[in-house]
Scaffold this active site. Structure first.
Site, PDB file in Angstrom:
ATOM      1  N   CYS A 266       0.795  -1.237   0.000  1.00 37.41           N
ATOM      2  CA  CYS A 266       0.000   0.000   0.000  1.00 37.41           C
ATOM      3  C   CYS A 266       0.824   1.281   0.000  1.00 37.41           C
ATOM      4  CB  CYS A 266      -0.932   0.013   1.201  1.00 37.41           C
ATOM      5  SG  CYS A 266      -2.179  -1.256   1.097  1.00 37.41           S
TER       6      CYS A 266
HETATM    7  C1  UDX Z   1      -0.624   0.237   5.493  1.00 39.50           C
HETATM    8  C2  UDX Z   1      -1.480   1.160   6.343  1.00 39.50           C
HETATM    9  O1  UDX Z   1      -0.937   1.218   7.660  1.00 39.50           O
HETATM   10  C3  UDX Z   1      -2.921   0.674   6.371  1.00 39.50           C
HETATM   11  O2  UDX Z   1      -3.729   1.571   7.098  1.00 39.50           O
HETATM   12  C4  UDX Z   1      -3.428   0.577   4.930  1.00 39.50           C
HETATM   13  O3  UDX Z   1      -4.735   0.109   4.877  1.00 39.50           O
HETATM   14  C5  UDX Z   1      -2.511  -0.314   4.113  1.00 39.50           C
HETATM   15  O4  UDX Z   1      -1.167   0.147   4.201  1.00 39.50           O
HETATM   16  P1  UDX Z   1       0.524  -2.149   5.797  1.00 39.50           P
HETATM   17  O5  UDX Z   1       0.993  -2.009   4.383  1.00 39.50           O
HETATM   18  O6  UDX Z   1      -0.074  -3.433   6.209  1.00 39.50           O
HETATM   19  O7  UDX Z   1      -0.586  -1.030   6.128  1.00 39.50           O
HETATM   20  O8  UDX Z   1       1.773  -1.883   6.733  1.00 39.50           O
HETATM   21  P2  UDX Z   1       2.239  -0.825   7.812  1.00 39.50           P
HETATM   22  O9  UDX Z   1       2.142  -1.415   9.152  1.00 39.50           O
HETATM   23  O10 UDX Z   1       1.593   0.472   7.591  1.00 39.50           O
HETATM   24  O11 UDX Z   1       3.791  -0.719   7.453  1.00 39.50           O
HETATM   25  C6  UDX Z   1       4.218  -0.283   6.175  1.00 39.50           C
HETATM   26  C7  UDX Z   1       5.718  -0.282   6.083  1.00 39.50           C
HETATM   27  O12 UDX Z   1       6.260   0.768   6.872  1.00 39.50           O
HETATM   28  C8  UDX Z   1       6.405  -1.566   6.563  1.00 39.50           C
HETATM   29  O13 UDX Z   1       7.461  -1.881   5.676  1.00 39.50           O
HETATM   30  C9  UDX Z   1       6.950  -1.186   7.919  1.00 39.50           C
HETATM   31  O14 UDX Z   1       8.087  -1.947   8.286  1.00 39.50           O
HETATM   32  C10 UDX Z   1       7.305   0.275   7.698  1.00 39.50           C
HETATM   33  N1  UDX Z   1       7.315   1.083   8.936  1.00 39.50           N
HETATM   34  C11 UDX Z   1       6.179   1.196   9.682  1.00 39.50           C
HETATM   35  C12 UDX Z   1       8.471   1.747   9.305  1.00 39.50           C
HETATM   36  O15 UDX Z   1       9.507   1.671   8.626  1.00 39.50           O
HETATM   37  N2  UDX Z   1       8.455   2.518  10.449  1.00 39.50           N
HETATM   38  C13 UDX Z   1       7.347   2.655  11.211  1.00 39.50           C
HETATM   39  O16 UDX Z   1       7.405   3.366  12.219  1.00 39.50           O
HETATM   40  C14 UDX Z   1       6.171   1.972  10.835  1.00 39.50           C
END
Ligand code: UDX
Length: 430
Positions: A266
């Site tokens: 996403c």
């Molecule tokens: C995301 C949105 O959070 C969600 O609301 C939407 O519907 C779909 O996209 P998701 O893709 O499942 O969800 O993952 P998310 O938990 O948001 O993490 C995305 C990426 O960011 C991951 O690679 C994670 O490791 C990274 N991340 C997340 C960071 O590098 N630092 C953070 O503090 C949080």
């Protein structure tokens, strides 16, 4: 309520299982026979915590969920939820092929339905898509008027993989974008059993809320990575800085984990699509959001730069790559930073032994040949010149695994103080 869900991917399947759990009668329609068969046996075709158990209960015990290859099963339902993928085109713009196809097929079926039917999109689509693309297709293929015989709404999902079911049952909010009020009322009925603030608005605003939400989350991550890169040069630990920031209620501590940046199905894709649509269709180049993507692009490969500084030429060097999924508790490798790093290591002549508790099959399908997939972290680490921690799975958090090794941590999986006592430890930006 009788619900048809179009698409059995992460969002479709979680939505279908969630609705069935809440007592609705659900048919999940997909064109992939192997997925349909798997669901009908009560087994999830993808890994998501709790989904297997829930599917097996709804399919096998409660009997109110089934999967089907037939779009005509929409006829026996009151509401259809479009949950198909919206991948990127090569220029970053959104590919609406599956959404269009779903709207065409639903429209075609609804041409034969007497009663009012609601069509809801949950897939992330560029603002304006419901009114400019979906409604015209529904009207063309059904021969009916939207707002009279067919109700239309947009209902964004905010499901985080790895905790998607928890998010379905305990959402921060439910956003209902309604073309007609009756559609919004019926859609709200699906979520009757869920206690969450519900915000009702028009469809285009709801579409934009989804993009704004993902853009903000991505911005937080690139922001903290930029701060982390500055901190690193100053010899300051960014995780301590975040602790200090977090007491400010306006800032908090969520989504401020510095590391190798964001991946997944996403955030990268949606941000690229928003930047592309804004630049090409609206004439606004979205410089901040471009910068968010640029920071993320560079951040992902910092781990390789650090390895080069530590080991010199990487040709012939042996790497252990721990974690292939884009984050823990999922088998999803879409846009995973690990995959990019593995490709670069191979290009530089290094050898790679990789391990992930859940994502190896998905990674095997997309990585070039030459990667050795291991059965455990220990097996990957043994005989390596350098260990890269790419996903913070709990099982990688044991510092004693890394005794005597060179370790570069991309996700702050280890406690730096404990790790430094046991190995040559370096964080990617701390
Ligand atoms: C995301 C949105 O959070 C969600 O609301 C939407 O519907 C779909 O996209 P998701 O893709 O499942 O969800 O993952 P998310 O938990 O948001 O993490 C995305 C990426 O960011 C991951 O690679 C994670 O490791 C990274 N991340 C997340 C960071 O590098 N630092 C953070 O503090 C949080």
């Amino acid at each position: 309520m009788r619900v048809s869900v179009i698409g059995a991917g992460y969002i479709g399947l979680v939505t279908a299982a969630g609705c069935a759990h809440d007592g609705h009668s659900v048919v999940c329609i997909d064109t992939d026979k192997s997925k349909v068969d798997s669901i009908n046996q009560g087994t999830s075709p993808l890994y998501e915590e709790g989904l297997d158990e829930l599917l097996s209960h709804c399919v096998g015990v409660a009997g109110n969920l089934k999967a089907s290859l037939e779009h005509q099963d929409i006829l026996g339902t009151d509401i259809s939820l479009i949950c198909v993928g919206t991948p990127s085109n090569s220029d970053g713009s959104i590919n609406l092929g599956d959404v269009r196809e779903a709207a065409r097929r639903i429209g075609h079926v609804l041409g034969r339905k007497k009663d009012y039917h609601v069509v809801v999109t949950r897939s992330t689509v560029i603002p304006g898509t419901t009114t400019d693309v979906i409604i015209p297709l529904l009207e063309k293929y059904s021969g009916k008027r939207v707002g009279e015989h067919i109700g239309v709404a947009y209902n964004p999902e905010f499901l985080q993989e790895g905790r998607a079911l928890k998010a379905f049952f305990n959402p921060d909010r439910i956003v209902i974008g309604e073309f007609d009020k009756k559609a919004g009322d019926i859609l709200a009925g699906i979520y009757q059993g869920i206690s969450a603030p519900t915000f009702r608005t028009d469809v285009t605003t709801a579409e934009m809320i989804k993009y704004a939400s993902n853009a903000f989350l991505a911005t937080k991550i690139s922001f903290i990575n930029e701060i982390a890169n500055i901190c690193h040069k100053l010899g300051v630990d960014v995780y301590q800085v975040v602790k200090g920031l977090s007491f400010d209620y306006r800032i908090g501590d969520k989504f401020l984990s510095a590391g190798i940046g964001f991946g997944g199905s996403c955030l990268p894709k949606d941000l690229r699509a928003l930047v592309s649509a804004s630049s090409t269709k609206l004439g606004y180049p979205a410089p901040l959001l471009r910068a968010v993507l640029d920071v993320n692009e560079t951040q992902g490969l910092k781990i390789v730069e650090i390895a080069e500084r530590k080991l010199g030429d990487l040709d012939g060097k042996k790497f252990a790559v721990l974690g292939l999924a884009f984050k823990p508790n999922t088998d999803d490798v879409r846009d995973a930073p690990a995959l990019r790093v593995v490709r670069v290591l191979l290009e530089k002549g290094a050898s790679v032994k990789a391990y992930d508790p859940e994502a190896m099959e998905n990674a095997k399908a997309v990585l070039p040949p030459g990667v050795e997939f291991c059965n455990s972290a220990g097996e990957a680490i043994a005989e390596s010149d350098c260990v890269l921690i790419m996903t913070e799975w709990d099982e990688f958090r044991d510092e004693s695994l890394y005794k005597g090794r060179i370790v570069i941590d991309g996700r702050r999986a280890l406690d730096p103080r404990k790790a430094k006592a046991l190995c040559d430890y370096q964080g990617v930006c701390w």
